[in-house]
Design an enzyme around this catalytic site. Sequence first.
Site, mmCIF file in Angstrom:
data_model
loop_
_atom_site.group_PDB
_atom_site.id
_atom_site.type_symbol
_atom_site.label_atom_id
_atom_site.label_comp_id
_atom_site.label_asym_id
_atom_site.label_seq_id
_atom_site.Cartn_x
_atom_site.Cartn_y
_atom_site.Cartn_z
ATOM 1 N N LYS A 1 0.711 -1.225 0.129
ATOM 2 C CA LYS A 1 0.132 -0.182 -0.076
ATOM 3 C C LYS A 1 0.984 1.312 -0.052
ATOM 4 O O LYS A 1 0.478 2.278 -0.653
ATOM 5 C CB LYS A 1 -0.868 0.062 1.224
ATOM 6 C CG LYS A 1 -2.127 -1.246 1.133
ATOM 7 C CD LYS A 1 -2.841 -1.566 2.478
ATOM 8 C CE LYS A 1 -3.652 -2.721 2.233
ATOM 9 N NZ LYS A 1 -4.287 -3.104 3.542
ATOM 10 N N GLN B 1 -4.375 -2.139 9.598
ATOM 11 C CA GLN B 1 -4.361 -2.980 9.091
ATOM 12 C C GLN B 1 -4.969 -4.243 10.046
ATOM 13 O O GLN B 1 -4.482 -4.271 11.175
ATOM 14 C CB GLN B 1 -2.886 -3.536 9.153
ATOM 15 C CG GLN B 1 -2.468 -4.785 7.961
ATOM 16 C CD GLN B 1 -3.185 -4.563 6.567
ATOM 17 O OE1 GLN B 1 -3.400 -3.531 6.064
ATOM 18 N NE2 GLN B 1 -3.262 -5.918 6.103
ATOM 19 N N ASP C 1 -10.714 2.502 4.005
ATOM 20 C CA ASP C 1 -10.968 1.121 3.736
ATOM 21 C C ASP C 1 -12.677 0.935 3.524
ATOM 22 O O ASP C 1 -12.897 -0.278 3.085
ATOM 23 C CB ASP C 1 -10.761 -0.044 5.171
ATOM 24 C CG ASP C 1 -9.158 -0.525 4.799
ATOM 25 O OD1 ASP C 1 -9.135 -1.014 3.657
ATOM 26 O OD2 ASP C 1 -8.618 -0.379 5.827
HETATM 27 N N1 GUN Z 1 -6.199 -7.271 6.081
HETATM 28 C C1 GUN Z 1 -6.667 -8.147 5.175
HETATM 29 N N2 GUN Z 1 -6.948 -7.361 3.893
HETATM 30 C C2 GUN Z 1 -7.301 -6.000 4.535
HETATM 31 C C3 GUN Z 1 -7.814 -4.844 3.938
HETATM 32 O O1 GUN Z 1 -8.358 -4.608 2.840
HETATM 33 N N3 GUN Z 1 -7.681 -3.616 4.753
HETATM 34 C C4 GUN Z 1 -7.272 -3.902 6.028
HETATM 35 N N4 GUN Z 1 -6.865 -2.688 6.909
HETATM 36 N N5 GUN Z 1 -6.611 -4.870 6.464
HETATM 37 C C5 GUN Z 1 -6.873 -5.737 5.932
#
Ligand code: GUN
Length: 276
Positions: free
Chosen positions: A48, A92, A115
């Site tokens: 990211k 996360q 998200d």
């Molecule tokens: N863990 C696995 N996929 C995601 C996601 O799309 N966002 C976040 N914040 N954590 C994750």
Amino acid sequence: MNRLSGKKIAEDILSRIQGNIAQGDRAPVFAALLVGDDPASHIYVNLKERAALSVGIEFRKIILPETVFQDDLLAKIALLNADQAVSGILVQLPLPEHIDTQVIIDALDPSKDVDGFHPDNIQLFLEGKERLAPVFPRAIMELVTSAGIPLEGKRAVVIGNSDVFGQMMLTALSRVGVEGVFVRQDAAACRKAQILSADIVVTAVGIPNFVTGDMVKPGAIVIDGGIAKVGDKVVGDVDISSMQDKDVLVSPVPGGVGPVTIACLLENVFLAAQGK
Ligand code: GUN
């Protein structure tokens, strides 16, 4: 079998964001909270970060120890919520077991929840009024529509672990004229028959080889939103080898839903920055 690549879709979204950011006078700031040292979570946050920097988004990575108290994590979120310079916040997942994930998500300022996990953002999405769309369902819809196949009247099966995810997917699919059913991963008895009748199969259970070639009908679109590790390899829910000789379109893992989800996330960071 043909592959539905997420890379090209992601590149298109990212170059659109980059162009929009270049026209503005300030880089959006995106903060990611990462708790503990789960290697997979660190890899995802690094992906990211790299994508954010590539489009001109400033990235702040905040790493907290596995043992962090829930109240201390909440205090960090409160600081980021209040920081005018920060447009988007991500926590996360998964979080350590002593932390209540829902409490953490609820604490995010919905206008910075890039998200789209906050209940307010989910509700707005279900009502078709979203500002920050939940990125995972949005990315899956990008892949479904990228197939270039008329969708009106098609039937879908969505397989997942979460009712909220199922509800969001069925709502998004119904907006493009697709009628769908949601099947929980544990509803094994009805699973196979329902998948066989579907024109579109969306799977997100995180179990390798969960969907095999004998389960899908010719001409089907299969979107693999699953993610699991087998040894050192990241794999999805679809047993790709059993699909090879079939007339199906499959979004692969890696290179399918993943990159599109990151691109949609960064689009939300840009939108959140615009909203201020
Ligand atoms: N863990 C696995 N996929 C995601 C996601 O799309 N966002 C976040 N914040 N954590 C994750």
